[in-house]
Write an enzyme that holds these catalytic residues in place. Structure first.
Site, PDB file in Angstrom:
ATOM      1  N   GLU A  68      -5.540  -4.935  10.581  1.00  0.00           N
ATOM      2  CA  GLU A  68      -4.524  -3.907  10.792  1.00  0.00           C
ATOM      3  C   GLU A  68      -4.830  -3.125  12.069  1.00  0.00           C
ATOM      4  OE1 GLU A  68      -2.405  -2.692   6.931  1.00  0.00           O
ATOM      5  OE2 GLU A  68      -4.187  -1.463   7.111  1.00  0.00           O
ATOM      6  N   SER A  78       3.217  -2.232  10.451  1.00  0.00           N
ATOM      7  CA  SER A  78       4.660  -2.346  10.751  1.00  0.00           C
ATOM      8  C   SER A  78       5.265  -3.689  10.375  1.00  0.00           C
ATOM      9  CB  SER A  78       4.917  -2.025  12.235  1.00  0.00           C
ATOM     10  OG  SER A  78       4.606  -0.673  12.498  1.00  0.00           O
ATOM     11  N   GLY A  94       2.516   2.138  10.954  1.00  0.00           N
ATOM     12  CA  GLY A  94       3.536   3.184  10.865  1.00  0.00           C
ATOM     13  C   GLY A  94       4.241   3.493  12.168  1.00  0.00           C
ATOM     14  N   GLU A 131      -6.914   4.779   7.765  1.00  0.00           N
ATOM     15  CA  GLU A 131      -6.646   6.193   7.473  1.00  0.00           C
ATOM     16  C   GLU A 131      -7.845   6.835   6.787  1.00  0.00           C
ATOM     17  OE1 GLU A 131      -2.889   5.663   5.488  1.00  0.00           O
ATOM     18  OE2 GLU A 131      -1.979   5.107   7.405  1.00  0.00           O
ATOM     19  N   HIS A 149      -9.482   1.273   4.682  1.00  0.00           N
ATOM     20  CA  HIS A 149      -8.235   1.446   5.438  1.00  0.00           C
ATOM     21  C   HIS A 149      -8.506   2.408   6.598  1.00  0.00           C
ATOM     22  CE1 HIS A 149      -4.193   2.632   6.523  1.00  0.00           C
ATOM     23  NE2 HIS A 149      -3.775   1.535   5.921  1.00  0.00           N
ATOM     24  N   ASN A 182       0.865  -1.179   0.000  1.00  0.00           N
ATOM     25  CA  ASN A 182       0.000   0.000   0.000  1.00  0.00           C
ATOM     26  C   ASN A 182       0.903   1.232   0.000  1.00  0.00           C
ATOM     27  OD1 ASN A 182      -1.798   2.052   0.531  1.00  0.00           O
ATOM     28  ND2 ASN A 182      -2.332   1.360   2.608  1.00  0.00           N
ATOM     29  N   TRP A 183       1.025   1.841  -1.171  1.00  0.00           N
ATOM     30  CA  TRP A 183       1.969   2.969  -1.299  1.00  0.00           C
ATOM     31  C   TRP A 183       1.436   4.232  -0.632  1.00  0.00           C
ATOM     32  CZ3 TRP A 183       4.068   2.888  -7.072  1.00  0.00           C
ATOM     33  CH2 TRP A 183       4.648   1.642  -7.320  1.00  0.00           C
ATOM     34  N   LYS A 184       0.150   4.236  -0.305  1.00  0.00           N
ATOM     35  CA  LYS A 184      -0.498   5.428   0.264  1.00  0.00           C
ATOM     36  C   LYS A 184      -0.239   6.627  -0.668  1.00  0.00           C
ATOM     37  CE  LYS A 184      -0.190   3.295   4.744  1.00  0.00           C
ATOM     38  NZ  LYS A 184      -0.084   3.408   6.191  1.00  0.00           N
TER      39      LYS A 184
HETATM   40  P1  PGA Z   1       2.828   0.257   7.698  1.00  0.00           P
HETATM   41  O1  PGA Z   1       1.375   0.507   7.075  1.00  0.00           O
HETATM   42  O2  PGA Z   1       3.361  -1.036   7.109  1.00  0.00           O
HETATM   43  O3  PGA Z   1       3.638   1.457   7.270  1.00  0.00           O
HETATM   44  O4  PGA Z   1       2.669   0.157   9.178  1.00  0.00           O
HETATM   45  C1  PGA Z   1       0.488  -0.562   6.877  1.00  0.00           C
HETATM   46  C2  PGA Z   1      -0.809  -0.055   6.312  1.00  0.00           C
HETATM   47  O5  PGA Z   1      -1.263   1.023   6.700  1.00  0.00           O
HETATM   48  O6  PGA Z   1      -1.423  -0.723   5.455  1.00  0.00           O
END
Ligand code: PGA
Length: 252
Positions: free
Chosen positions: A163, A208, A169, A95, A93, A8-10
């Site tokens: 998640e 993470s 993160g 976010e 997600h 997931n490049w966001k």
């Molecule tokens: P991360 O993000 O690997 O940077 O913790 C995972 C995600 O949000 O899908």
């Protein structure tokens, strides 16, 4: 079935960076025993589709709107993702749940839209730290699954990504026992509701995931792969995570 390692490049990546990253992934995918999926920003989908066209690398979007077209400034629909070359889409997600107030009811519609556009949805679920500390994490995930998933699983297949929000993160992950317990709970919930179809859903862990913890996480029986954020932006770390993947038993 193989484990699915999804990047997931966001909101990261310009054309030049995507070019380098995809070239490295395509070059090394031959020695990897896992399905590899990249989910770049919508602006890069068509570009990345061309870069990976002659490889088995899979392509997905990071979100879709629940309707196919209309007056929704800034949004991208599922048919648009498919038209750009995507066959997968991340839905819900944390976010997006947090920043845009996406509700489970809305995510259910997004999953239906994804199915309609021939996309495989990856529904993200996860508790926040307060819920984990209060011991309400299982209840929270159960609620998200119950309300976020439609009554019939998409014919295009479906993936669930666990998640924990506090692990995204942050460099922190739940204990391996806690990951195993949650994945077992999700599997039980899926099979109780969907029967045998629920057995075929890959359940990813995300939050993470790094090269140094990937092998132990991916060795947990009900873990069907990983959803990787930060570490998916470098080919080396993304590929190292993928190299830790193992084949799944035929029922999962
Ligand atoms: P991360 O993000 O690997 O940077 O913790 C995972 C995600 O949000 O899908």
């Amino acid at each position: 079935m193989r484990q699915l390692i999804a990047g997931n490049w966001k909101m990261h990546g310009l054309r030049a960076e995507a070019g380098h990253l995809c070239a490295d992934i395509v070059k090394h995918i031959g020695d990897i025993d896992a399905d590899l999926l990249v989910c770049p920003p919508a602006t890069l989908l068509a570009h990345v589709a061309a870069l990976i066209a002659s490889s088995p690398v899979l392509l997905g979007g990071q979100d879709c709107h629940e309707v196919s077209h209309g007056a929704h400034t800034g949004d991208v629909s599922a048919p648009m993702l498919a038209d750009a070359g995507a066959r997968w889409v991340i839905i819900g997600h944390s976010e997006r749940r947090q920043a845009y107030g996406e509700t489970d009811a809305r995510l259910r519609h997004k999953i239906a839209a994804a199915e309609h556009a021939q996309l495989t949805p990856i529904l993200c679920v996860g508790e926040n730290e307060e819920e984990r500390l209060a011991g309400r994490h299982t209840q929270r995930i159960g609620h998200q699954l119950h309300h976020g998933l439609p009554d019939t699983l998409p014919t295009t297949g479906c993936v669930v990504a666990y998640e924990p929000i506090w692990a995204i993160g942050t460099g922190r992950i739940p204990s391996l026992d806690d990951i195993a317990a949650m994945h077992t709970f999700i599997r039980t919930t899926l099979t109780q509701r969907f029967g045998d179809v629920g057995k075929g859903v890959r359940i990813l862990y995300g939050g993470s995931v790094k090269p140094d913890n990937a092998a132990e996480i991916l060795a947990i029986p009900e873990v069907g792969g990983a959803l990787v954020g930060g570490a998916s932006l470098q080919a080396q770390s993304f590929l190292d995570i993928a190299r830790a993947a193992r084949p799944l038993p035929s029922t999962t």
